[in-house]
Enzyme design. Structure first.
Site, PDB file in Angstrom:
ATOM      1  N   PRO A 208      32.844  -4.072  30.245  1.00  0.00           N
ATOM      2  CA  PRO A 208      31.812  -4.704  29.425  1.00  0.00           C
ATOM      3  C   PRO A 208      31.720  -6.222  29.583  1.00  0.00           C
ATOM      4  CG  PRO A 208      33.651  -3.962  28.064  1.00  0.00           C
ATOM      5  CD  PRO A 208      33.843  -3.367  29.433  1.00  0.00           C
ATOM      6  N   ASN A 209      30.487  -6.667  29.605  1.00  0.00           N
ATOM      7  CA  ASN A 209      30.097  -8.086  29.656  1.00  0.00           C
ATOM      8  C   ASN A 209      30.326  -8.736  31.013  1.00  0.00           C
ATOM      9  OD1 ASN A 209      29.316  -8.219  26.831  1.00  0.00           O
ATOM     10  ND2 ASN A 209      31.496  -8.008  26.395  1.00  0.00           N
TER      11      ASN A 209
ATOM     12  N   ALA B 250      37.096  -6.204  27.566  1.00  0.00           N
ATOM     13  CA  ALA B 250      37.687  -6.078  26.233  1.00  0.00           C
ATOM     14  C   ALA B 250      38.261  -4.682  25.968  1.00  0.00           C
ATOM     15  CB  ALA B 250      36.643  -6.429  25.178  1.00  0.00           C
TER      16      ALA B 250
ATOM     17  N   HIS C 198      42.061  -4.020  25.764  1.00  0.00           N
ATOM     18  CA  HIS C 198      42.872  -4.264  24.570  1.00  0.00           C
ATOM     19  C   HIS C 198      42.695  -3.187  23.491  1.00  0.00           C
ATOM     20  CE1 HIS C 198      43.006  -8.038  26.666  1.00  0.00           C
ATOM     21  NE2 HIS C 198      41.724  -8.255  26.468  1.00  0.00           N
TER      22      HIS C 198
ATOM     23  N   ASP D 123      44.535   6.894  29.148  1.00  0.00           N
ATOM     24  CA  ASP D 123      44.714   8.305  29.499  1.00  0.00           C
ATOM     25  C   ASP D 123      44.016   8.654  30.811  1.00  0.00           C
ATOM     26  OD1 ASP D 123      46.158   8.591  27.194  1.00  0.00           O
ATOM     27  OD2 ASP D 123      44.642   9.756  26.109  1.00  0.00           O
TER      28      ASP D 123
ATOM     29  N   HIS E 131      42.359  -9.392  35.624  1.00  0.00           N
ATOM     30  CA  HIS E 131      41.592 -10.223  34.683  1.00  0.00           C
ATOM     31  C   HIS E 131      41.321 -11.564  35.335  1.00  0.00           C
ATOM     32  CE1 HIS E 131      42.142  -7.276  31.588  1.00  0.00           C
ATOM     33  NE2 HIS E 131      43.418  -7.218  31.930  1.00  0.00           N
ATOM     34  N   ILE E 132      40.117 -12.037  35.149  1.00  0.00           N
ATOM     35  CA  ILE E 132      39.713 -13.310  35.751  1.00  0.00           C
ATOM     36  C   ILE E 132      40.444 -14.465  35.064  1.00  0.00           C
ATOM     37  CG2 ILE E 132      37.712 -14.841  36.081  1.00  0.00           C
ATOM     38  CD1 ILE E 132      36.041 -12.113  36.019  1.00  0.00           C
ATOM     39  N   SER E 133      40.447 -14.434  33.753  1.00  0.00           N
ATOM     40  CA  SER E 133      41.125 -15.473  32.978  1.00  0.00           C
ATOM     41  C   SER E 133      42.594 -15.095  32.797  1.00  0.00           C
ATOM     42  CB  SER E 133      40.447 -15.627  31.613  1.00  0.00           C
ATOM     43  OG  SER E 133      40.574 -14.426  30.866  1.00  0.00           O
TER      44      SER E 133
ATOM     45  N   ARG F  76      45.259 -17.106  26.142  1.00  0.00           N
ATOM     46  CA  ARG F  76      44.092 -17.029  25.250  1.00  0.00           C
ATOM     47  C   ARG F  76      44.496 -16.421  23.897  1.00  0.00           C
ATOM     48  NH1 ARG F  76      39.198 -14.517  28.358  1.00  0.00           N
ATOM     49  NH2 ARG F  76      38.093 -15.508  26.618  1.00  0.00           N
TER      50      ARG F  76
HETATM   51  C1  DQA Z   1      38.737 -10.355  30.897  1.00  0.00           C
HETATM   52  C2  DQA Z   1      39.641 -10.741  29.722  1.00  0.00           C
HETATM   53  C3  DQA Z   1      39.313  -9.910  28.490  1.00  0.00           C
HETATM   54  O1  DQA Z   1      40.144 -10.285  27.404  1.00  0.00           O
HETATM   55  C4  DQA Z   1      37.870 -10.122  28.083  1.00  0.00           C
HETATM   56  O2  DQA Z   1      37.537  -9.304  26.990  1.00  0.00           O
HETATM   57  C5  DQA Z   1      36.914  -9.927  29.202  1.00  0.00           C
HETATM   58  C6  DQA Z   1      37.276 -10.445  30.516  1.00  0.00           C
HETATM   59  C7  DQA Z   1      38.979 -11.249  32.123  1.00  0.00           C
HETATM   60  O3  DQA Z   1      38.548 -10.863  33.206  1.00  0.00           O
HETATM   61  O4  DQA Z   1      39.537 -12.345  31.993  1.00  0.00           O
HETATM   62  O5  DQA Z   1      35.817  -9.434  29.012  1.00  0.00           O
HETATM   63  O6  DQA Z   1      39.041  -9.021  31.267  1.00  0.00           O
END
Ligand code: DQA
Length: 140
Positions: free
Chosen positions: A9-10, A74, A77, A84, A97-99, A104
């Site tokens: 997502p996102n 997200a 988490h 599963d 994860h990019i970040s 954080r």
């Molecule tokens: C993420 C880190 C997640 O906590 C966040 O919800 C994302 C991006 C990352 O790539 O850093 O959507 O997965």
């Protein structure tokens, strides 16, 4: 060798979304660069904002592909269902994860999927996807 990059997502908004955290490049542009950088790898890309669609994709490729690179956003988490699904398939999954999620908010420090993945790459920006391909091409 077949590898799927699966973004949650996102992550369709990369390049526009919080550029200070996630950078200014869209994933589509970066994906083309990855294809040029790893010409011998049959790279596939799928993104969905819907948890069930991510699970369906894991089921679809998870017994035939050589590797999956998963940035579950997200859902990392929160999702027992993704945990599963990764446990149910045979293809190795690398969590990216990019970040740097550990630098954080505390709610990002817990991943429900890491235990079912080969390993975790976090905090190296989009380069983390290339690092994961490097691992998978050397280990399967
Ligand atoms: C993420 C880190 C997640 O906590 C966040 O919800 C994302 C991006 C990352 O790539 O850093 O959507 O997965």
């Amino acid at each position: 060798m077949k590898i799927l990059i699966l973004n949650g997502p996102n992550l369709n908004l990369l390049g526009q979304r919080e550029p200070g955290v996630y950078g200014t490049e869209s994933f589509e542009v970066y994906f083309k660069k990855l294809q040029l950088r790893f010409p011998s790898v049959d790279l596939h890309y799928y993104q969905s904002n819907v948890e069930g669609e991510l699970i369906n994709k894991l089921h679809e490729v998870g017994f035939s592909f050589d590797g999956i690179i998963l940035n579950a956003g997200a859902y990392t988490h929160t999702s027992v269902a993704l945990h599963d699904a990764i446990g149910a398939i045979t293809t190795p999954v690398v969590e990216v994860h990019i970040s740097n999620v550990y630098a954080r908010e505390e709610f990002r420090h817990k991943s429900l999927i890491t235990a079912k993945c080969k390993g975790l790459i976090t905090g190296f920006g989009l380069e983390g996807y290339a690092m994961a391909i490097g691992y998978l091409t050397g280990h399967s």
